[in-house]
Design an enzyme around this catalytic site. Structure first.
Site, mmCIF file in Angstrom:
data_model
loop_
_atom_site.group_PDB
_atom_site.id
_atom_site.type_symbol
_atom_site.label_atom_id
_atom_site.label_comp_id
_atom_site.label_asym_id
_atom_site.label_seq_id
_atom_site.Cartn_x
_atom_site.Cartn_y
_atom_site.Cartn_z
ATOM 1 N N ASP A 155 23.579 64.921 63.273
ATOM 2 C CA ASP A 155 24.081 65.222 61.939
ATOM 3 C C ASP A 155 25.469 65.827 62.112
ATOM 4 O O ASP A 155 25.805 66.336 63.173
ATOM 5 C CB ASP A 155 23.116 66.213 61.287
ATOM 6 C CG ASP A 155 23.573 66.584 59.900
ATOM 7 O OD1 ASP A 155 24.066 65.692 59.200
ATOM 8 O OD2 ASP A 155 23.435 67.757 59.532
ATOM 9 N N ASP A 164 20.246 69.990 60.702
ATOM 10 C CA ASP A 164 19.854 71.305 60.216
ATOM 11 C C ASP A 164 19.329 71.256 58.794
ATOM 12 O O ASP A 164 18.658 72.162 58.352
ATOM 13 C CB ASP A 164 21.036 72.276 60.300
ATOM 14 C CG ASP A 164 22.223 71.799 59.484
ATOM 15 O OD1 ASP A 164 22.213 70.631 59.071
ATOM 16 O OD2 ASP A 164 23.148 72.598 59.263
#
Lengths: 1086, 309
Positions: free
Chosen positions: A432, A779
């Site tokens: 990410d 996250d």
């Protein structure tokens, strides 16, 4: 899509069903829909969702056109099917129209009132009926079930079977021989069971420990929500919210549910945990977009309110919220086995095959030798059990634990022990962007003034800190505008913190400007706050989406003490430029002519192409005579100029990459691991960060850059020609799974931008389809399905959401992507070391097994008892085997490609060949040498021993003659046998010294590797002392069947020990010296 | 892994088949015939070398230092220690120590007697080859050990005539088995170099042996009168059998026969299982441990009443 309109129910009917749905999942019951109504499937039909964002990419069946499509949801009664359906349903998105319908209709639908909210009693009723507003925690397995699972993995099952076989064998023996049955069988069975139990408890304990750490992550701060019920505003626990509640939220709150905004004041939310966008999203009551996630009038559960306040009506609660759906999708995913678990399964299969084959062969032989069948069965069981490495499960668990501990020290917390190795096998990392690769914090990256671009240090610790020359008039003017034209300010009492760590009230860009200004103060100014105090704000027009600028008027004091007012303005650069007539260049004001406009345009585009958000700054010194000190400014009528400003410069901001990331990406790359970015953010930003951290290497070209190079439109470039590619979610949704796989094959460097959680999942699956072992870092909540699906999900410990941590297998406690490199390194090392440890452990299986085989086939009195096998496997071999966990790498393990899971096995034929065929046989020879020596020295010459088994083991035979006519009673023979067995045991310990040393390395000479592994050296001494204790402690013969030995017998195996060492050193020398791929390597390099 | 990645049963089978024989690569069980040949040759050479090394080491360690006639470790060094064990005959069934005396069961009697006859024959065969010139066959005076002093112990072998040595327990009278007064032969294990260390020469110059009921309470089962020992002595009113000191030491002499004593049960109670244990007396270098069954022999005797007596 008019052709699908037919499937859409009339609005009113749909709203009824929606409500049903809204509550049904909360009740955890299938929705029963009356046949006359349109079915739920047609409502969930993803094709109706116009926005690409919410679209499901997986090809789903087109709903049949006839009415048979209108089947109730629960027509498939089997639980499994329902579960599948539910999961598939979760993979899609339910279409909601709560943001589209007029407020009044929505209010009616939800049975509530915009002013007075729900009636108190109604709220209570709904709470009772539909449950509280919280996410159903992922189904936790009961403790006992988890304990059971720890005890019933593939390896443990092998031991359980062995244990049961032992007890069965004892049962048979007992039935046959009564009290003289071999109690050792029973002991072995029990020991195996106990070992299994202990190992199971141990790994259970390990698991619980990381579970406990997980629990500590959960911030159990009770949330409150301000809700209007029966016309009264009150504080309730957020879990008590129900659909239809009218709530009030303000800056600093977390959204307690999915809410449609009714009214608001400069309301901004941070959607980054849902979408990965780091920019604050303004929210307002207007319906602006078909897509629920993009429209401005919806705010979602668990997002943070950054600014302003709002009143809204709750549309979904708990599991039905967008966030809840993602969480449920995550927990519903099946993760499959870790690579190391697959390896261990494979290993167990090999061991079982070896055991069963040898067992059956000697079963046949013993049958041919005329043993009774029941005796043969006992032999069969005996051989199978002797083949089981009892201690290996403990060893593997401990090795993994030790590595997990080492990794925890380096900030990699491993939730699942087996995941320790997974990073080592990883071939693709899908990372990410926001918060993982970047700092998740807008930072000023570039300034443009006086026609030049200046870089700003964006590192977390300001390592490359160079202050700007604020004595430069232009520069100081730029910072002055940035300082003054801003509403952001530091929270109180943070002077001791570094500037970048201080908390700020304000939106992300203003925060960035504030911090940048604070770091680049002119020497005479103490702080931004002080500067602002000097220049009090007289008036302000805040930013709005029409104007796209923000302006404020400040009272400044000139050198001569005269007060003059200054207008400062910032905003979208092109809008700002429109309002300027001059530009400040090198301290001098010059006319803003075409040349400067061109320069501005170039700079703007240049910075924009870096994925940065650019703001323009200008100011205007108001003439003192027109605007005296007591001038009353009116921001409604705007009684001050808004044009004719002086342009001072541009500032561009980006969420910058973390400092350690480029190095880490480089390391991964040299380790043969593809790093792919998968983000919800914009393609340009994503590509810029990807270039910045090296995910797209400097000299690779994307189709876009190729097109630019050639001066042709992007469409005419064959994407296959480019090394790198940026794929956005829009393109992704039109691709079939095969096309996606093709893209992954074609391009080495890929950035996926604007991806939805579901798409992240699909990307992971595509990589896995190609046989990759995929690690996912992330996250946000939007990452969690991918985290769960990945072979190893890596969540961020500090910024990571709870859902992502739940879904992950590993947590980076410092949020540093670079820690992944540590994980890869440790994972690869432990794989190599486990190999070595297993090679070491398996080798001694041969000398343990041969005595039993010779006992059966050659009738030699048993040379090694069951107890001794246990003493080796669970005693002397244990610590050396574990000490392999501390062995350092032989060569640079980070410069080789990740292992190929289908070819590079943990245990392969070569390892078995080395362990069993070569070294093991040498060890067995050493054992027999000692055995024959002890026998012969006491009177039984070797030839006397063959086929002596029957009289030897006959209890009533009290006078068995040896080679010299001496007659031995049963007890005397058994003592002699025990001595021989002790000798054999000691021999194994001594040849295992050599084995330990040769297993230290697979390629290097031990002289190159050195003996720096102190735990291993220690274990050598430990093993020796333990062996001595076992045999020399008085009365050990009663329990362990060991007798003190004459010392000279202990030295007999040294010859074989050195032979093992020399043989293997020569083998490794050939391995290194001959050309790569030589016969030695092909046959023996495990 | 997703489900579609899992191989089906058919795929597994064909993969297995490919492993057995792969047409494309011409491999059986993963190797080409040439590769198999090479690996076989390698292992043949490897194991030959290993065997050679092993045999070499063994020859050095055994045949280089071990005498042909004398165990390398004797006396206290040997694991057998100076601890003679006892054995008994007849034991037709190697698994059992029960002597079932049933005069009406001729087959059983034949087995018992046959077993004892074997022992007798072994003595006789030794006695037949008396003419071996390398040996001194002494007509030992068994009763008086001192009388045999002059013999070289290495060459001394006492000739034992089983027809006399065991009194009236002879092959001729079927060792008493037909008359239900069975004889049991107790033999003392040969231990290289063992010499009796007589405890009390006043009592006897020989190693004494006596059989008793396993449990003191069973004394009555032995019947009136005591057991008869051949050769036997009476010391202080107690009957003992004795192993003459003239028979020792055993030095692996050719033709050495195990010292024996015959025990006769003349009046033992019928139809009762007699649990008998015999041990040695009057020597110091001897260890007796009832629990460990060291230095003793234990057997069961069942004399079935045939109605003749």
């Amino acid at each position: 899509m008019p052709d699908h309109q037919g499937f859409r129910a009339p609005l009113a009917a749909r709203s009824v069903i929606l409500r049903e749905y809204r509550y049904a999942r909360q009740r955890r019951q299938p929705v029963r829909v009356n046949d006359s109504r349109p079915s739920l499937t047609s409502i969930i039909d993803f094709r109706n969702i116009r926005s690409w964002w919410m679209r499901l990419l997986w090809p789903a069946p087109r709903p049949p056109a006839d009415s048979s499509a209108d089947v109730p949801y629960n027509i498939n009664n089997t639980d499994v099917m329902r579960k599948d359906r539910e999961l598939n349903d979760l993979k899609k998105e339910i279409e909601i129209d709560d943001h589209k319908v007029p407020v009044a209709e929505l209010m009616q639908r939800l049975g509530t009132d915009a002013e007075s909210g729900l009636e108190e009693s109604e709220a209570e009723r709904r709470l009772e009926l539909y449950g509280s507003n919280e996410l159903t925690p992922p189904p936790t397995t009961p403790q006992w079930l988890r304990l059971l699972r720890c005890m019933t993995n593939m390896f443990a099952n092998l031991l359980w079977i062995a244990s049961i076989l032992c007890i069965v064998a004892y049962g048979i023996d007992r039935a046959q021989n009564g009290q003289y049955a071999q109690i050792e069988q029973l002991i072995l069975g029990i020991v195996l069971a106990v070992v299994n139990l202990l190992t199971g408890c141990f790994s259970f304990y390990q698991e619980s420990k990381s579970e406990a750490i997980m629990d500590s992550f959960k911030k159990m701060v009770p949330q409150h929500a301000r809700v209007i019920r029966s016309g009264v505003e009150q504080d309730v626990s957020a879990t008590d919210l129900v659909v239809g509640d009218v709530i009030r939220v303000q800056a600093g709150d977390r959204m307690p549910a999915d809410v449609r905004v009714l009214s608001c004041k400069s309301f901004k939310v941070d959607n980054s945990c849902l979408t990965g966008e780091s920019e604050p999203q303004p929210r307002s009551p207007e319906f602006t977009h078909e897509n629920p996630l993009e429209t401005k009038n919806l705010a979602f559960f668990s997002t943070n309110v950054l600014e302003g306040e709002a009143i809204g009506v709750v549309t979904f609660t708990g599991d039905n919220t967008v966030m809840g759906r993602i969480a449920n999708l995550t927990s519903g995913l099946d993760t499959g086995k870790t690579p190391i678990a697959r390896e261990i399964d494979y290993f167990v299969r090999i061991i079982t095959a070896v055991a069963v084959i040898t067992g059956l062969v000697f079963f046949g032989i013993s049958f041919a030798f005329g043993y009774k069948w029941i005796q043969s069965v006992l032999f069969l069981i005996g051989i199978i059990v002797a083949n089981v490495p009892e201690g290996l499960l403990v060893t593997v668990t401990l090795c993994l634990t030790l590595t997990a501990k080492q990794m925890a020290v380096k900030n990699c917390l491993v939730k699942n022990l087996e995941a320790v190795e997974t990073l080592g096998s990883t071939s693709v990392i899908c990372s990410d962007k926001t918060g993982t690769l970047t700092q998740n914090r807008m930072t000023v990256a570039h300034l443009w003034y006086s026609g030049k671009v200046y870089n700003v240090d964006t590192t977390e610790n300001q390592s490359g800190s160079q202050k700007f020359d604020v004595s430069d008039v232009t520069c100081s003017a730029l910072f002055r505008v940035a300082m003054l034209c801003s509403r952001a300010k530091f929270e109180a009492n943070q002077e001791s913190h570094p500037v970048l760590r201080r908390k700020v009230n304000g939106d992300a860009s203003e925060t960035a400007l504030l911090k940048c200004s604070e770091l680049n103060l002119p020497s005479e100014v103490k702080s931004v706050a002080a500067a602002r105090l000097k220049c009090p704000k007289l008036a302000e027009i805040p930013f709005n989406s029409q104007n796209k600028f923000q302006v404020s008027v400040h009272r400044t004091v000139q050198m001569d003490g005269e007060a003059r007012h200054l207008c400062v303005m910032k905003g979208a650069p092109e809008r700002i430029l429109d309002r300027c007539s001059s530009i400040l260049v090198d301290g001098a004001e010059v006319a803003l002519d075409a040349k400067w406009k061109k320069k501005f345009q170039d700079a703007y585009e240049n910075l924009g192409s870096l994925g940065e958000r650019v703001l323009g700054f200008c100011d205007f010194r108001l003439p003192a005579k027109d605007y005296p000190d007591n001038y009353k400014y009116n921001t409604e009528t705007v009684n001050f100029p808004l044009t004719g400003y002086r342009f001072v410069g541009l500032m561009s901001m980006i969420d910058p990459p973390r400092a350690a990331v480029p190095y880490a990406v480089e390391k991964c790359r040299s380790a043969g691991i593809r790093v792919v970015m998968v983000t919800g953010d914009h393609p340009i930003t994503a590509a810029a960060i990807a270039r910045g951290v090296g995910i797209i290497s400097p000299n690779s070209r994307t189709p876009e850059s190729l097109a630019k190079e050639r001066g042709v439109p992007v469409e005419s470039v064959n994407p296959a020609e480019a090394e790198a590619r940026v794929v956005n979610g829009g393109q992704l949704k039109d691709m079939s799974a095969d096309e996606l796989v093709e893209i992954i094959r074609q391009h080495r460097e890929i950035v996926f931008a604007r991806t939805s959680p579901q798409q992240k999942l699909i990307i992971v699956e595509a990589f896995q389809k190609l046989g990759n072992i995929v690690a996912v870092t992330g996250d946000g909540v939007n990452d969690s399905p991918a985290l769960k699906k990945a072979d190893i999900g890596v969540a961020m410990g500090i910024t990571g959401s709870d859902v992502s941590k739940q879904a992950a297998d590993m947590i980076l406690l410092d949020d540093n992507f670079a820690s992944i490199v540590v994980g890869v390194e440790e994972g690869r090392l432990i794989f190599d070391n486990l190999k070595k440890s297993i090679a070491y452990t398996l080798t001694s299986k041969v000398p343990e097994m041969v005595p039993f085989i010779f006992f059966i086939v050659l009738g030699l009195p048993l040379a090694l008892g069951t107890v001794h096998i246990l003493c080796i496997d669970l005693g002397t071999d244990m610590f050396p085997a574990i000490s392999f966990a501390y062995e350092s790498a032989e060569n640079d393990i980070m410069s080789r490609a990740p292992r190929n899971p289908s070819r590079d096995r943990l245990v392969n034929g070569r390892l078995i060949g080395m362990a069993y065929g070569q070294i093991g046989m040498l060890q067995a020879a050493a054992g027999w040498l000692v055995y024959f020596c002890i026998m012969a020295h006491n009177g039984f010459l070797p030839r006397r021993l063959f086929f002596l088994r029957e009289p030897w083991d006959n209890r009533t035979e009290d006078s068995l003659e040896d080679s010299f006519g001496q007659e031995w009673t049963y007890n005397e023979r058994k003592k002699l046998e025990m001595s021989c067995q002790t000798g054999f045991f000691i021999a194994i310990v001594i040849v295992q010294w050599a084995d330990l040393v040769i297993c230290k390395t697979r390629r290097l000479s031990v002289f190159q590797q050195g003996m720096r592994n102190h735990p291993m050296t220690g274990s050598l001494f430990f093993e020796t002392i333990l062996a001595m204790l076992l045999s020399y402690v008085p009365y050990s013969y009663m329990v362990l069947k060991m007798m003190p030995l004459k010392f000279v017998w202990c030295f007999l195996p040294l010859g074989h020990s050195s032979l093992i060492f020399i043989f293997d050193e020569i083998r490794k020398l050939l391995l290194r010296r001959l050309s790569p791929g030589n016969v030695v390597e092909r046959e023996t390099y495990y | 892994m997703t489900d579609d990645n899992k191989p089906t049963c058919g795929q597994r089978m064909s993969a297995c088949g490919r492993f057995l024989y792969n047409k494309d690569r011409g491999t059986f069980l993963g190797r080409t015939p040439k590769s198999w040949a090479l690996i076989t040759i390698f292992y043949l050479i490897y194991y030959s070398c290993l065997a050679a090394f092993f045999v070499g080491m063994l020859s050095v360690l055994l045949f280089g230092i071990i005498d042909d006639t004398k165990p390398m470790l004797t006396g206290e060094q040997s694991l057998i220690r100076m601890n003679p064990g006892l054995g008994m005959r007849p034991m037709p069934d190697v698994e059992r120590t029960l002597i079932n005396v049933n005069a009406s069961d001729q087959k059983n009697l034949d087995r018992l007697v046959g077993n004892l006859d074997q022992l007798v024959n072994s003595y006789s065969s030794v006695n037949k080859s008396l003419e071996d010139p390398n040996m001194e066959y002494a007509n030992c005076n068994l009763e008086d050990a001192e009388a045999n002093r002059d013999f070289d112990p290495k060459k001394k072998i006492c000739r034992i005539d089983p027809s006399k040595h065991w009194g009236n327990c002879t092959s001729a009278n079927k060792f008493g088995y037909e008359s239900a007064t069975p004889c049991v032969i107790i033999k003392m294990n040969k231990i290289y170099g063992w010499l009796p260390d007589i405890e009390d020469p006043q009592l006897s110059n020989h190693t004494l042996m006596r059989c008793e009921p396993e449990n003191d309470g069973d004394k009555a089962t032995f019947g009136s009168g005591s057991l008869l020992y051949y050769p036997g002595v009476t010391v202080n009113g107690t009957d003992y059998g004795y192993f003459s000191s003239a028979l020792f030491p055993y030095l692996n002499q050719k033709g050495y026969t195990t010292p024996t004593v015959a025990v006769r049960f003349p009046n033992a109670r019928r139809n009762v299982l007699l649990m008998v244990s015999c041990r040695l007396y009057n020597i110091k270098n001897y260890r007796y441990d009832k629990m460990d069954r060291d230095g003793m022999v234990r057997f069961e005797l069942l004399i079935v009443n045939t109605g003749s007596r």
